[in-house]
Design a protein around this motif. Structure first.
Motif, PDB file in Angstrom:
ATOM      1  N   ILE A  69      40.505  48.742  55.541  1.00  0.00           N
ATOM      2  CA  ILE A  69      40.243  49.549  54.341  1.00  0.00           C
ATOM      3  C   ILE A  69      38.935  49.119  53.680  1.00  0.00           C
ATOM      4  O   ILE A  69      38.109  49.946  53.288  1.00  0.00           O
ATOM      5  N   LEU A  80      42.007  54.895  48.911  1.00  0.00           N
ATOM      6  CA  LEU A  80      43.340  54.358  48.638  1.00  0.00           C
ATOM      7  C   LEU A  80      44.273  55.421  48.086  1.00  0.00           C
ATOM      8  O   LEU A  80      45.486  55.363  48.309  1.00  0.00           O
ATOM      9  N   THR A  88      48.766  56.095  44.716  1.00  0.00           N
ATOM     10  CA  THR A  88      48.806  56.280  46.173  1.00  0.00           C
ATOM     11  C   THR A  88      49.453  57.620  46.520  1.00  0.00           C
ATOM     12  O   THR A  88      50.000  58.308  45.661  1.00  0.00           O
ATOM     13  N   ILE A 101      48.497  50.636  52.932  1.00  0.00           N
ATOM     14  CA  ILE A 101      47.447  49.881  52.238  1.00  0.00           C
ATOM     15  C   ILE A 101      47.652  48.387  52.432  1.00  0.00           C
ATOM     16  O   ILE A 101      46.715  47.640  52.723  1.00  0.00           O
ATOM     17  N   ILE A 157      43.496  48.073  41.188  1.00  0.00           N
ATOM     18  CA  ILE A 157      42.680  47.515  42.269  1.00  0.00           C
ATOM     19  C   ILE A 157      41.397  46.925  41.703  1.00  0.00           C
ATOM     20  O   ILE A 157      40.703  47.561  40.909  1.00  0.00           O
ATOM     21  N   MET A 205      45.000  43.065  44.008  1.00  0.00           N
ATOM     22  CA  MET A 205      45.707  44.336  44.179  1.00  0.00           C
ATOM     23  C   MET A 205      47.051  44.195  43.461  1.00  0.00           C
ATOM     24  O   MET A 205      47.990  43.600  43.981  1.00  0.00           O
TER      25      MET A 205
END
Length: 219
Positions: free
Chosen positions: A139, A124, A79, A132, A87, A166
């Motif tokens: 998203i 992302l 990130t 997020i 993910i 996630m």
């Protein structure tokens, strides 16, 4: 001249009979389309009854037109605030142009998976972890929209993208658990203090009432 006309008529009848003999009826299943090559030119046979000539037609592919899922591989992303995450997403797709899906690309499902993965990485990777976690719904819609910009070239519509899992770093999970524990302890401390204060008020009120009654008894 009449003899020539007669020969031509017989020849036409023979060709007609031969064409009929080699013509078959192809029944294409519901929610399915065939891509057929006829002497180098492609055409699409829709569901139902279609004319098919084995000497001229060659079935190149059979395309399922129903909505179905593709599952891109899990991805490791970093990130914007330097948090590494794993993910796992899944996409629902639908072929809306079977000829494009077969002829414009070698493997449209593989291409969609790659495109979804690229969108996930770019979107992302440009966000912070906190954003997020707060904006998961928007998203996934953004990932679907970005992927479809490319997939429509292959005749593929992106119906939906969902985040299946996630996985955050263990350090982040531990920090969140500690924060929750601290919040719980704080609430418990507040409730305890409020309870003690209430007991003190009741005790004070009781003493006040007792003093007043004693004073009344002396008169």
């Amino acid at each position: 001249m009449e003899f020539l006309y007669g020969v031509l008529l017989v020849f036409a009848i023979i060709i007609g009979i031969a064409s009929f003999a080699y013509t078959q009826i192809a029944i294409v299943d519901s929610e399915t389309e065939w891509i057929v090559d006829r002497l180098g030119k492609d055409r699409v046979l829709k569901e139902g009854i279609n004319r098919f000539i084995p000497m001229l037609d060659k079935k190149v592919a059979e395309v399922d037109m129903r909505e179905h899922e593709v599952d891109p591989p899990k991805q490791d992303i970093v990130t914007r605030d330097d948090v590494r995450m794993e993910i796992d997403v899944i996409a629902s797709i639908k072929v809306i142009d079977s000829l494009k899906a077969i002829k414009s690309i070698d493997d449209y499902e593989k291409a969609v998976k790659s495109s979804v993965a690229t969108s996930v990485f770019n979107i992302l990777g440009s966000m912070e972890l906190d954003d997020i976690q707060k904006q998961v719904g928007s998203i996934t819609s953004l990932i679907a929209k970005e992927t479809e910009k490319e997939s429509m070239r292959w005749g593929i519509k992106i119906v939906q993208v969902s985040i299946e899992n996630m996985k955050r770093p263990q350090s982040i999970i531990d920090a969140i658990e500690k924060e929750k524990a601290a919040e719980h302890e704080q609430r418990s401390a507040v409730l305890k203090a409020e309870g003690e204060h209430k007991v003190h008020e009741l005790h004070t009120e009781s003493e006040k009432v007792l003093i007043e009654k004693r004073a009344e008894a002396t008169y």
